[in-house]
Design an enzyme around this catalytic site. Structure first.
Site, mmCIF file in Angstrom:
data_model
loop_
_atom_site.group_PDB
_atom_site.id
_atom_site.type_symbol
_atom_site.label_atom_id
_atom_site.label_comp_id
_atom_site.label_asym_id
_atom_site.label_seq_id
_atom_site.Cartn_x
_atom_site.Cartn_y
_atom_site.Cartn_z
ATOM 1 N N LYS A 26 -31.777 54.143 28.736
ATOM 2 C CA LYS A 26 -33.367 53.974 30.026
ATOM 3 C C LYS A 26 -34.425 54.260 30.146
ATOM 4 O O LYS A 26 -33.630 55.211 31.631
ATOM 5 C CB LYS A 26 -32.637 52.653 31.232
ATOM 6 C CG LYS A 26 -33.393 51.248 31.920
ATOM 7 C CD LYS A 26 -32.342 50.804 32.449
ATOM 8 C CE LYS A 26 -32.631 49.715 33.149
ATOM 9 N NZ LYS A 26 -34.321 50.165 34.159
ATOM 10 N N GLU A 167 -32.217 57.360 33.872
ATOM 11 C CA GLU A 167 -32.018 56.146 34.699
ATOM 12 C C GLU A 167 -30.777 55.517 34.038
ATOM 13 O O GLU A 167 -30.237 54.837 35.103
ATOM 14 C CB GLU A 167 -33.286 55.394 34.880
ATOM 15 C CG GLU A 167 -33.255 54.687 35.468
ATOM 16 C CD GLU A 167 -34.569 53.526 35.286
ATOM 17 O OE1 GLU A 167 -35.081 52.724 36.060
ATOM 18 O OE2 GLU A 167 -35.413 53.744 34.270
#
Length: 328
Positions: A26, A167
């Site tokens: 991500k 992330e």
């Protein structure tokens, strides 16, 4: 077309296991649809804004084909890691001259993770595996563009991304079609920190100053019962109150945000519930137009307030109405 969105996964179980799932990193950037038609490139944010002038280094996408639509993330790497604040600064650029200079000093990379249209053919109904295979064949060695890797073990990837300060992870069902504009359980996101987009409904002055930004009052749109955002009699959004955000507003970040807020019309109190008078003291209420990202420790049970929130950046790519689907 609006991008397909991921559903929050269960942090207790982590990414799903098994051969029916694929897992991607991500990335901490701006979601962008790259639309090429007749040699013209449009780079469309979630709100539909074309930011192609801000990212001239991605014009190589216009040479890939006559007609295609890609889904991906625009990221700026600083020290080998994506920097959300740097890519947001790029998105704000409206001058072609300034954008060309920033493309040399702070370049953006487009991480393309899905192919939605090619040569007039709508590919969204195909399974993810077929779209992914076509994507890899199409974007081989395009300057400024990468197809990020896919992993089989999502839990191992989640641990690795945590160690590397990334992330998080997005898990995708290999057989799933692409569902434009829908938040689907076929895509599951597992972030390492709770970061969310919220709407600014007002701000209050810093203690001891006359007009310096001290904190934001933030919330999320309210459902009017029909699946649309609730509005007052003048068409303004009504917001559920999520609390005040004071951390992260010092220095240049706060100055830039205050300059944005000064352009927003003053309006009546926009939240559906009253807040204590001491919290409202020194506050200016605004039209609910500006979306920002905040990091927090989640939502306080019962009170429905963000726990220890901190400002991360303005989201010019997201409209306030887009946040209705994640309202509590």
């Amino acid at each position: 077309m609006r991008p397909m969105l991921a559903t929050p996964g269960d942090p207790r179980t982590g990414p799903p296991a098994g051969a029916s799932w694929a897992h991607e990193i991500k990335w901490d950037g701006i979601r962008v649809l790259a639309d090429v038609h007749g040699g013209r490139l449009r780079l469309l944010t979630r709100s539909g804004r074309d930011i192609a002038v801000a990212l001239p280094e991605l014009q190589s996408l216009a040479t890939v084909g006559e007609d295609l639509l890609l889904d991906g993330e625009a990221v700026t790497m600083i020290g080998g890691r994506p920097s959300f604040s740097h890519v947001v600064d790029r998105v704000h650029t409206t001058s072609a001259t300034a954008a060309a200079q920033l493309a040399r000093t702070r370049p953006v990379t487009y991480l393309a993770f899905d192919l939605l249209r090619l040569d007039g053919l709508d590919l969204t109904g195909l399974p993810w595996t077929a779209r992914r295979s076509a994507l890899e064949d199409l974007l081989d060695d395009v300057p400024g563009v990468q197809v990020p890797p896919v992993f089989d073990d999502g839990r191992q990837l989640l641990a690795a991304t945590g160690e590397q300060g990334l992330e998080g992870v997005v898990s995708k069902r290999r057989s799933a079609p692409y569902q434009p504009g829908r938040r689907s359980p076929d895509w599951l996101k597992f972030p390492h920190r709770d970061r969310r987009s919220v709407v600014v409904g007002g701000w209050r002055v810093q203690t001891g100053t006359a007009d310096r930004l001290g904190a934001l009052h933030v919330g999320l749109p309210v459902d009017d019962g029909s699946g649309a955002a609730a509005r007052d009699d003048r068409g303004r959004l009504r917001l559920t109150y999520l609390g005040r955000v004071g951390s992260g507003l010092a220095g240049r970040a706060g100055d830039r945000l205050q300059a944005v807020l000064r352009q927003v019309p003053v309006a009546p109190y926009p939240f559906t519930t009253d807040i204590p008078r001491p919290e409202a003291a020194g506050s200016t209420w605004l039209e609910p137009q500006v979306v920002v990202d905040v990091a927090s420790l989640g939502i306080t049970p019962g009170l429905g307030r963000l726990r220890q929130p901190s400002f991360q950046g303005v989201r010019p790519d997201v409209a306030p109405e887009d946040l209705l689907e994640v309202a509590p």
